[in-house]
Motif scaffolding. Structure first.
Motif, short mmCIF file in Angstrom:
data_model
loop_
_atom_site.label_atom_id
_atom_site.label_comp_id
_atom_site.label_asym_id
_atom_site.label_seq_id
_atom_site.Cartn_x
_atom_site.Cartn_y
_atom_site.Cartn_z
N ALA A 221 24.12 -48.53 -9.87
CA ALA A 221 24.06 -49.42 -10.80
C ALA A 221 22.52 -49.52 -11.25
O ALA A 221 22.16 -50.16 -12.08
CB ALA A 221 23.94 -50.78 -10.02
N HIS A 222 21.72 -48.23 -10.77
CA HIS A 222 20.51 -48.27 -11.81
C HIS A 222 20.04 -46.88 -11.45
O HIS A 222 19.32 -46.44 -10.16
CB HIS A 222 19.42 -49.29 -11.23
N GLU A 223 20.09 -45.94 -12.33
CA GLU A 223 19.61 -44.56 -12.32
C GLU A 223 18.99 -44.23 -13.92
O GLU A 223 19.01 -45.14 -14.76
CB GLU A 223 20.79 -43.44 -11.93
N HIS A 224 18.35 -42.93 -13.88
CA HIS A 224 17.96 -42.37 -15.21
C HIS A 224 18.57 -41.07 -15.18
O HIS A 224 18.21 -40.38 -14.45
CB HIS A 224 16.40 -42.45 -15.31
N LEU A 225 19.38 -40.82 -16.07
CA LEU A 225 19.93 -39.55 -16.35
C LEU A 225 18.77 -38.71 -16.93
O LEU A 225 18.71 -37.69 -16.45
CB LEU A 225 21.09 -39.59 -17.56
N LEU B 134 21.22 -55.71 -20.82
CA LEU B 134 19.57 -55.90 -21.18
C LEU B 134 19.14 -55.24 -20.18
O LEU B 134 19.00 -55.52 -18.99
CB LEU B 134 19.62 -57.41 -21.41
N LYS B 135 17.99 -54.49 -20.70
CA LYS B 135 17.06 -53.96 -19.65
C LYS B 135 15.68 -54.52 -19.92
O LYS B 135 15.17 -53.91 -21.12
CB LYS B 135 17.09 -52.41 -19.33
N LEU B 136 15.08 -55.15 -19.03
CA LEU B 136 13.63 -55.46 -19.21
C LEU B 136 12.85 -55.30 -18.07
O LEU B 136 13.11 -54.88 -17.10
CB LEU B 136 13.57 -56.96 -19.50
N ILE C 19 16.17 -55.93 -10.27
CA ILE C 19 15.93 -54.62 -10.30
C ILE C 19 14.65 -54.39 -9.26
O ILE C 19 13.49 -54.99 -9.36
CB ILE C 19 15.77 -53.89 -11.50
N HIS C 20 15.00 -53.27 -8.36
CA HIS C 20 13.99 -53.00 -7.40
C HIS C 20 13.69 -54.13 -6.36
O HIS C 20 12.52 -54.06 -5.89
CB HIS C 20 12.50 -52.36 -7.77
N ALA C 21 14.94 -55.09 -6.05
CA ALA C 21 14.51 -55.92 -5.05
C ALA C 21 14.12 -55.22 -3.62
O ALA C 21 13.86 -56.08 -2.96
CB ALA C 21 15.67 -56.64 -4.75
N HIS D 122 19.63 -45.41 -6.59
CA HIS D 122 18.51 -44.67 -6.14
C HIS D 122 17.16 -44.76 -7.26
O HIS D 122 16.33 -44.29 -6.88
CB HIS D 122 18.88 -43.18 -6.24
N ASP D 123 17.56 -45.14 -8.41
CA ASP D 123 16.24 -45.26 -9.36
C ASP D 123 15.96 -43.56 -9.65
O ASP D 123 14.76 -43.44 -9.64
CB ASP D 123 15.06 -46.04 -8.90
N GLY D 124 17.10 -42.68 -9.28
CA GLY D 124 16.86 -41.35 -9.53
C GLY D 124 16.57 -41.06 -11.08
O GLY D 124 16.66 -41.85 -12.02
ZN LIG Z 1 14.48 -47.16 -13.08
#
Ligand SMILES: [Zn+2]
Length: 328
Positions: free
Chosen positions: A38-42, A155-157, A217-219, A271-273
């Motif tokens: 649900a939250h990564e960065h390619l 939306l990403k803020l 995000i990042h809770a 992972h916020d990988g």
């Molecule tokens: Zn991130």
């Protein structure tokens, strides 16, 4: 188009009976997203000077990201929600290429990242009204990002910690306006700041937007458990998205806490990988620990198969559906 009209057109478009998610290759039934990170960065250029769209050595990027993303696909991942925002490396054309080469569904985003002391907010946003900013984001939603025809899926803020600064408050207001007219989920880099979470939810409420449209995000970084409980009780999504070998015990503790509160249906995992950091200049951050360590750990801790399915399949599918607040 205001909320009522959105709901009518959403019903006409079939969202009410068959919710849609927007991937970089086009709309998809949200129920088809499957196991979702649900939250990564390619890839991203975070830490580099702001630039939109992100510029990369594309051959080097694809050589690094595609084999890694394929390995994640082979572990069972079907969809990745990509949190790389405008001005720090968003590049939907490359995301679409990676999606085609790996078979992964990928969601990109619209919005501005107001964390990291506002360095990635474009200068004109300081002068523009929330309505003008929302008009830019809605244009991307309707017509695609930067002439690519690729539409954002959410939306990403980002906001800085503590009480909302005037610019961060304006971005949240703009997100509410955009959500009312598009149904896009509002995912906000909020981190440890319970105070910010409370203020953001108050802004959304005053704009007539349900907490069910908002993703914390990042809770996993939160220390103020009362704020976490209040956000969950209001209906917000709780994104525990910092999984790695060191943080796994904390993620398990928080998942157990949310389960005890009866809020497991609102929890997201990731992972916020990042498989190509700072344009390849920094070591990658893997996004495999969910599969190799955390899911077995959840099973050992007594989480039922159904609960694991909520966390990895059903919850992200609902959270990132268009109009998720309207369908829950
Ligand atoms: Zn991130």
């Amino acid at each position: 188009m205001e909320r009522r009209n959105f709901l009518l057109s959403a019903a006409a478009g079939g969202f009410a009976s068959s919710p849609q998610a927007i991937t970089v290759r086009g709309p998809l039934a949200a129920s088809a997203l499957g196991l979702t990170l649900a939250h990564e960065h390619l890839f991203s250029n975070f830490g580099e000077p702001p630039e939109e769209p992100g510029k990369y050595d594309e051959a080097a990027l694809l050589a690094a990201v595609v084999p890694y993303a394929k390995s994640i696909r082979s572990l069972g991942c079907a969809t990745i929600v990509d949190g790389t925002a405008a001005w720090f490396g968003r590049q939907p054309r490359l995301l679409r290429r990676i999606s085609e080469l790996t078979g992964l569904n990928i969601l990109s985003n619209t919005g501005y990242y107001g964390a990291a002391k506002d360095q990635y907010i474009p200068p004109q946003a300081q002068q523009e009204s929330a309505q003008q900013i929302a008009a830019r984001w809605l244009d991307e939603f309707r017509n695609g990002i930067g002439g690519t025809g690729i539409r954002p899926g959410f939306l990403k803020l980002g906001v800085d910690p503590g009480p909302l600064s005037p610019i961060d408050r304006k971005l949240i207001t703009a997100a509410a306006i955009t959500h009312r007219q598009s149904g896009l989920a509002i995912a906000v880099h909020t981190g440890e700041s319970g105070e910010s979470a409370r203020e953001q939810l108050a802004v959304l409420q005053s704009e007539g937007v349900s907490a069910k449209a908002w993703i914390w995000i990042h809770a996993n970084k939160v220390t103020d458990l009362a704020a976490l409980k209040a956000a969950a009780e209001a209906g917000a999504w709780i994104s525990l998205d910092g999984l790695d070998n060191e943080t796994i015990p904390r993620h398990l503790e928080l998942a157990q806490q949310l389960k005890a509160w009866g809020r497991l249906r609102q929890v997201l995992l990731s992972h916020d990988g990042n498989s190509f950091r700072a344009g390849g200049k920094r070591p990658m951050r893997p996004y495999s620990a969910l599969f190799t360590h955390f899911l077995p750990m959840l099973q050992n801790a007594g989480f039922a198969q159904e609960e694991i399915r909520w966390l990895t399949v059903d919850n992200p599918s609902t959270a990132y559906s268009l109009g998720n607040a309207a369908i829950r």
